[in-house]
Every structure is written in structure tokens, then in C-alpha cells.
Design an enzyme around this catalytic site. Structure first.
Site, short mmCIF file in Angstrom:
data_model
loop_
_atom_site.label_atom_id
_atom_site.label_comp_id
_atom_site.label_asym_id
_atom_site.label_seq_id
_atom_site.Cartn_x
_atom_site.Cartn_y
_atom_site.Cartn_z
N LYS A 1 0.69 -1.15 -0.04
CA LYS A 1 0.04 -0.09 0.15
C LYS A 1 0.75 1.28 0.07
CE LYS A 1 -1.99 -1.22 3.78
NZ LYS A 1 -1.41 -2.41 4.06
N ARG B 1 -9.86 0.41 8.67
CA ARG B 1 -9.39 -0.79 8.94
C ARG B 1 -10.43 -1.85 9.64
NH1 ARG B 1 -3.57 0.13 9.19
NH2 ARG B 1 -2.36 -1.97 9.49
N ARG C 1 11.80 -5.51 5.37
CA ARG C 1 11.84 -4.24 4.90
C ARG C 1 12.69 -3.26 5.94
NH1 ARG C 1 5.74 -1.89 5.44
NH2 ARG C 1 5.67 -2.98 7.34
N ARG D 1 11.17 -1.40 11.03
CA ARG D 1 10.39 -0.85 11.94
C ARG D 1 10.03 -1.88 13.24
NH1 ARG D 1 4.88 -0.04 8.29
NH2 ARG D 1 3.94 -1.20 9.95
N ARG E 1 -0.45 -9.25 13.06
CA ARG E 1 -1.14 -8.36 12.32
C ARG E 1 -1.94 -8.99 11.07
NH1 ARG E 1 4.22 -5.24 10.85
NH2 ARG E 1 3.05 -4.15 9.44
#
Ligand code: AP5
Length: 210
Positions: free
Chosen positions: A13, A88, A127, A155, A166
Site C-alpha cells: 500500500k 481498518r 523491509r 520498523r 497483524r
């Protein structure tokens, strides 16, 4: 044009939102980025939100809905915006509809980026982001940002066990929004398990109406 990007954590996204911003000068509204900024600044919201974010849970609706209400009310959103990471849950989607109705605006398209959960786990665990220029990249780039030379970081919520939580939360709370926007006749689904530019070609077709 006002766009919602839907998709599991790591579906791409943010990557596609950055391309929309560069190409169409739309305003990028990412609740994840807003919350991480609040965490870094040590605000009351940030301190409270961090507990949920670190464990992979959703931050309570009240905090998020107030944050979005304030952001959507700003003048710069009048030329078109991208919502990334919001809504969400069905209750957030209903609150968004109410806020947009008050502002005499609406969502034009909702783009759902589909991707296999195991691909997501691999992607997210590699990431990296640059704390100086804010760019998101992957561990394959090495330890330093190729743009500004700063040390790349992972992160706090990109640990495998948190990523799996998640994904569970996404299936439970967020995936039902695909039907919500399909019901409104504005949903477009695309395959996110392809190179970034191939996914982008589909996003561009949807946004430009071709
Ligand atoms: P948030 O920041 O919104 O995270 P997320 O939805 O989990 O999404 P991500 O940012 O992890 O992934 P992305 O889809 O943007 O993928 P990206 O482009 O970076 O939320 C974080 C937390 O904040 C939540 O868990 C929650 O606690 C809280 N929160 C936020 N909003 C909330 C809300 N509305 N309500 C309640 N709580 C909320 O790509 C991932 C990686 O893959 C990158 O390394 C990228 O380079 C790479 N990549 C991207 N596309 C491709 C491709 N096509 N091929 C190969 N690699 C790719």
C-alpha cells in the site's frame, strides 16, 4: 480523486501510495505514518498507541477516527487524497462515510491489493526504512540509504511474531471491508504478488479510468 488502498500488512500500500503522490500530486494520508510520528514525538497519543502497535493489535477506533477527522478537514485534501491503512474495520468505514458526507466528499475508488500471507512475512521481515528521508526499501539495499547515506532501520513491529499477529487482525477486522466497498460498486482488486511497476501499471489504469 479520492482513493482507499486496502490490503494486508506488507501488501504494498505504502509503495503504491508513494507512486500516486509522485504522479498525481495526491495527498497521502497514512494512519500508520501518523501514529509512528506521534510515537517518535512522545505525544500522549503516541505513548498510548505504541502499546497496541508493538503487539500487532489495532489502535482503538476513537483515537484513529479523531486523527482522521482532523486530517481530512485540512485544505490540502481538497485536490484528492489516498487513504492508506484507514479504514481498518467496519466501524471505521462507517465513521469515514459520515465524515466525508459532512465535508460533501466521497471515495471514488477502493483498490484491494491481494497477496499470499507467506510472501508478506518474507517481505515485511526484510523491509527497511531510512529515518532521515523516510524512504521504504528492502534489506537487499544493504545497511545504508542509497539516497542520503543514513543507516537503514527495521520498523519496531516488523518482527515475525508481530507480523503474524497483524495478519490475523487483518483477516478478522479489515478483510470484511473488501465486501463493504464491493457493495458500494467502487472496489477494484489487483494481484500484488508481481513486481512493483507491474502492480503500479494496474493502479494507474484504475485511477485514470482506463
Ligand atoms: P501500518 O503502518 O498501516 O501498517 P500495515 O497496514 O501493517 O502496512 P505496512 O505499512 O506494513 O505495509 P504496506 O502495505 O504499506 O507495504 P509496503 O509498501 O511498505 O500500521 C501499523 C500499525 O499501526 C497497525 O498494526 C496498528 O497497530 C496501527 N494502525 C494503523 N492504522 C490503524 C487504523 N486505521 N486503526 C487502528 N490501528 C491502526 O511494502 C512492504 C515491503 O515490501 C517494503 O519493503 C517494500 O519495499 C516491499 N514491496 C512493496 N511492493 C512490492 C512488490 N510488488 N514486490 C516486492 N516487494 C514489494
Amino acid at each position: 480523486m479520492n482513493v482507499i488502498l486496502l490490503g494486508a500488512p506488507g501488501s504494498g500500500k505504502g509503495t503504491q501510495a508513494a507512486k500516486l503522490v509522485d504522479t498525481y500530486a495526491m495527498v497521502h494520508i497514512s494512519t500508520g505514518d501518523m501514529l509512528r510520528a506521534a510515537v517518535s514525538a512522545g505525544t500522549t497519543l503516541g505513548v498510548e498507541a505504541k502499546k497496541y502497535m508493538d503487539s500487532g493489535e489495532l489502535v482503538p477506533d476513537k483515537m484513529i477516527i479523531d486523527l482522521i477527522k482532523d486530517r481530512l478537514g485540512k485544505d490540502d485534501t481538497g485536490g484528492g487524497f489516498i487513504l492508506d491503512g484507514f479504514p481498518r474495520s467496519t466501524s471505521q468505514a462507517i465513521a469515514l462515510d459520515e465524515q466525508l458526507a459532512e465535508l460533501s466528499r466521497s471515495i471514488d475508488v477502493a483498490i484491494a491489493i491481494d497477496i499470499d500471507p507467506e510472501t508478506i512475512v518474507k517481505r515485511i521481515c526484510s523491509r527497511r526504512f531510512c529515518p532521515a528521508c523516510g524512504r521504504t526499501t528492502t534489506a537487499s539495499e544493504g545497511d545504508t540509504c542509497i539516497i542520503c547515506g543514513c543507516k537503514l532501520e527495521a520498523r519496531a513491529d516488523d518482527k515475525e511474531e508481530v507480523v503474524r499477529k497483524r495478519l490475523e487482525v487483518y483477516e478478522q477486522s479489515t478483510a470484511p471491508l473488501i465486501d463493504y466497498y464491493r457493495g458500494k460498486g467502487i472496489l477494484h482488486s489487483i494481484d500484488g504478488d508481481r513486481p512493483v511497476d507491474t502492480v503500479w501499471a494496474d493502479v494507474q489504469k484504475i485511477v485514470s479510468g482506463n
